[in-house]
Design a protein around this motif. Structure first.
Motif, PDB file in Angstrom:
ATOM      1  N   SER A 248      21.631 -33.424 -21.084  1.00 49.65           N
ATOM      2  CA  SER A 248      22.035 -32.056 -20.732  1.00 49.65           C
ATOM      3  C   SER A 248      21.166 -31.508 -19.602  1.00 49.65           C
ATOM      4  CB  SER A 248      21.946 -31.140 -21.959  1.00 49.65           C
ATOM      5  OG  SER A 248      20.604 -30.977 -22.384  1.00 49.65           O
ATOM      6  N   LEU A 249      19.896 -31.906 -19.565  1.00 48.53           N
ATOM      7  CA  LEU A 249      19.036 -31.498 -18.459  1.00 48.53           C
ATOM      8  C   LEU A 249      19.483 -32.153 -17.148  1.00 48.53           C
ATOM      9  CD1 LEU A 249      15.410 -31.585 -19.930  1.00 48.53           C
ATOM     10  CD2 LEU A 249      16.729 -29.575 -19.253  1.00 48.53           C
ATOM     11  N   ASN A 250      19.907 -33.411 -17.240  1.00 41.99           N
ATOM     12  CA  ASN A 250      20.459 -34.101 -16.082  1.00 41.99           C
ATOM     13  C   ASN A 250      21.659 -33.333 -15.538  1.00 41.99           C
ATOM     14  OD1 ASN A 250      22.410 -36.038 -14.757  1.00 41.99           O
ATOM     15  ND2 ASN A 250      20.691 -37.424 -15.026  1.00 41.99           N
ATOM     16  N   GLN A 251      22.550 -32.933 -16.453  1.00 43.69           N
ATOM     17  CA  GLN A 251      23.732 -32.174 -16.066  1.00 43.69           C
ATOM     18  C   GLN A 251      23.358 -30.804 -15.517  1.00 43.69           C
ATOM     19  OE1 GLN A 251      27.063 -33.586 -16.630  1.00 43.69           O
ATOM     20  NE2 GLN A 251      27.394 -32.045 -15.056  1.00 43.69           N
ATOM     21  N   CYS A 252      22.352 -30.190 -16.121  1.00 40.02           N
ATOM     22  CA  CYS A 252      21.871 -28.885 -15.670  1.00 40.02           C
ATOM     23  C   CYS A 252      21.375 -28.960 -14.221  1.00 40.02           C
ATOM     24  CB  CYS A 252      20.755 -28.399 -16.594  1.00 40.02           C
ATOM     25  SG  CYS A 252      20.029 -26.817 -16.130  1.00 40.02           S
ATOM     26  N   GLU A 331      16.029 -37.926 -12.732  1.00 39.50           N
ATOM     27  CA  GLU A 331      17.182 -38.620 -12.151  1.00 39.50           C
ATOM     28  C   GLU A 331      18.252 -37.611 -11.742  1.00 39.50           C
ATOM     29  OE1 GLU A 331      20.630 -40.949 -14.258  1.00 39.50           O
ATOM     30  OE2 GLU A 331      18.970 -42.352 -13.953  1.00 39.50           O
ATOM     31  N   GLY A 332      18.498 -36.607 -12.605  1.00 36.33           N
ATOM     32  CA  GLY A 332      19.469 -35.569 -12.287  1.00 36.33           C
ATOM     33  C   GLY A 332      19.071 -34.770 -11.056  1.00 36.33           C
ATOM     34  N   ILE A 333      17.767 -34.510 -10.910  1.00 38.30           N
ATOM     35  CA  ILE A 333      17.271 -33.781  -9.731  1.00 38.30           C
ATOM     36  C   ILE A 333      17.531 -34.586  -8.458  1.00 38.30           C
ATOM     37  CG2 ILE A 333      15.164 -33.010  -8.569  1.00 38.30           C
ATOM     38  CD1 ILE A 333      14.089 -32.215 -11.350  1.00 38.30           C
ATOM     39  N   LEU A 334      17.262 -35.883  -8.510  1.00 37.99           N
ATOM     40  CA  LEU A 334      17.486 -36.735  -7.336  1.00 37.99           C
ATOM     41  C   LEU A 334      18.969 -36.828  -6.990  1.00 37.99           C
ATOM     42  CD1 LEU A 334      14.947 -39.605  -8.134  1.00 37.99           C
ATOM     43  CD2 LEU A 334      14.748 -37.897  -6.325  1.00 37.99           C
ATOM     44  N   MET A 335      19.827 -36.898  -8.027  1.00 37.46           N
ATOM     45  CA  MET A 335      21.269 -36.941  -7.775  1.00 37.46           C
ATOM     46  C   MET A 335      21.755 -35.623  -7.184  1.00 37.46           C
ATOM     47  SD  MET A 335      22.878 -38.947 -11.060  1.00 37.46           S
ATOM     48  CE  MET A 335      22.585 -40.701 -11.322  1.00 37.46           C
ATOM     49  N   ALA A 336      21.265 -34.504  -7.738  1.00 40.90           N
ATOM     50  CA  ALA A 336      21.703 -33.191  -7.267  1.00 40.90           C
ATOM     51  C   ALA A 336      21.313 -32.952  -5.814  1.00 40.90           C
ATOM     52  CB  ALA A 336      21.114 -32.091  -8.151  1.00 40.90           C
TER      53      ALA A 336
END
Length: 344
Positions: A248-252, A331-336
């Motif tokens: 959920s943090l990744n999605q956030c 990982e989510g930050i890098l993708m975003a």
């Protein structure tokens, strides 16, 4: 119903769930694209891109589902050793039923990501709660009371996926994110496909590398025999259960970072919050995982040999549960921020 059926879940889920996981790039691309179009209040582009994502999810789901349904019986004997051939039949039954739900799984994933991109968490939460409850009730009724065993578990999952899509789609009737919206089945234009591919291409490579590692580990466990395979199935499902807060943090990160990218102060503040939250979640996951494996193992299974095998590697799992939220949130930050070269 038996250790053999529990062990057969390992190759069954490897084939179905890991292939579905590869197509998570559709959800990631949907979140990245729609978070920007919704923030710009561009209704026409939002409608077009969401319909394109749903069309791609439907096509991919139908193709993958058909391949698994018709060819799983030929594939399992090739990857399961002769010492564990008793797993082939129940694994094939499980995979054949689960294949029917793959189109709904991908469509539901895209719709959930679309709602999250519009900062609407109520509908995805409601659909997840209803789908999860239906899965739980279905497992209890079909496995415990109707005695359907591994087939009952598969049907419960498929029905929960269908219900999830129904709940999500029912909230997209005429409007989406406060803008006019109408479902349209159409082939995406080349420009739209390229927009998805710019994000989905690098992400799919990352996801595929994860799936290869998970598949090799899971199939190796399946070839060790029923008891180790059953223990691996339970451990991996405990891991997946505790992955949810980190995911959920990744999605956030993918929802909230794109609109503020370039605003240095806001971007840095949001990144720090996400990482700190990930560290806190990791500590909580580690503690709860320890309790589940070492204090209340009967929640997972009543088989003593399986419990002993679980506990022999329980501390390793606890350390993984601690590290996962930090890794998946960054990982989510890098993708975003589209730093795919560093991520790769």
């Amino acid at each position: 119903q038996s250790v053999v059926e529990l062990a057969a879940l390992t190759p069954g889920t490897v084939l179905v769930d890991y292939l579905v996981y590869v197509f998570t790039f559709l959800g990631i691309a949907t979140t990245n694209i729609l978070s920007v179009t919704v923030a710009e209040r561009n209704g026409k582009r939002t409608e077009s891109r969401l319909n394109d994502a749903l069309t791609l999810a439907s096509i991919c789901g139908l193709v993958v589902g058909a391949l698994i349904f018709f060819y799983n019986a030929k594939l399992f004997p090739l990857v399961i050793s002769t010492a564990s051939q008793e797993l082939v039949e129940p694994a094939s039954v499980y995979a054949s039923i689960r294949a029917l739900g793959i189109p709904f799984a991908l469509i539901g994933m895209v719709l959930q990501c679309a709602f999250l991109a519009s900062k609407n968490t109520r509908v995805p939460l409601l659909s997840t709660l209803m789908g999860g409850s239906a899965n739980l009730v279905g497992d209890i009724v079909m496995v415990n009371y109707l005695g359907l065993g591994i087939a009952g578990a598969a049907w419960a999952t498929v029905l929960s996926q269908v219900l999830t899509v129904v709940v999500l789609a029912s909230d997209v009737r005429g409007t989406f994110a406060g803008m006019p919206f109408k479902f349209k089945a159409k082939l995406p234009k080349l420009s739209s496909l390229l927009e998805f591919l710019r994000i989905a291409g690098p992400v799919s490579i990352i996801l595929l590398s994860k799936v290869i590692v998970f598949s090799v580990v899971s199939l190796s466990a399946a070839n060790l025999g029923p008891t180790p395979s059953a223990a691996h199935t339970l451990l991996f499902n405990v891991f997946l259960f505790f992955c949810v807060p980190g995911d959920s943090l990744n999605q956030c990160a993918q929802t909230f970072l794109p609109p503020v990218t370039g605003q240095m102060r806001s971007e840095r503040k949001l990144k720090n919050r996400i990482i700190l939250t990930g560290n806190f979640i990791g500590v909580v996951n580690c503690m709860l995982g320890f309790l589940m494996i070492f204090v209340f193992p009967n929640i997972l299974t009543t088989s003593e040999p399986v419990i002993k095998t679980l506990q022999s590697v329980g501390l390793i799992l606890c350390s993984i549960l601690f590290l996962h939220p930090f890794g998946i949130s960054t990982e989510g930050i890098l993708m975003a921020t589209k730093q795919f070269d560093y991520l790769l």
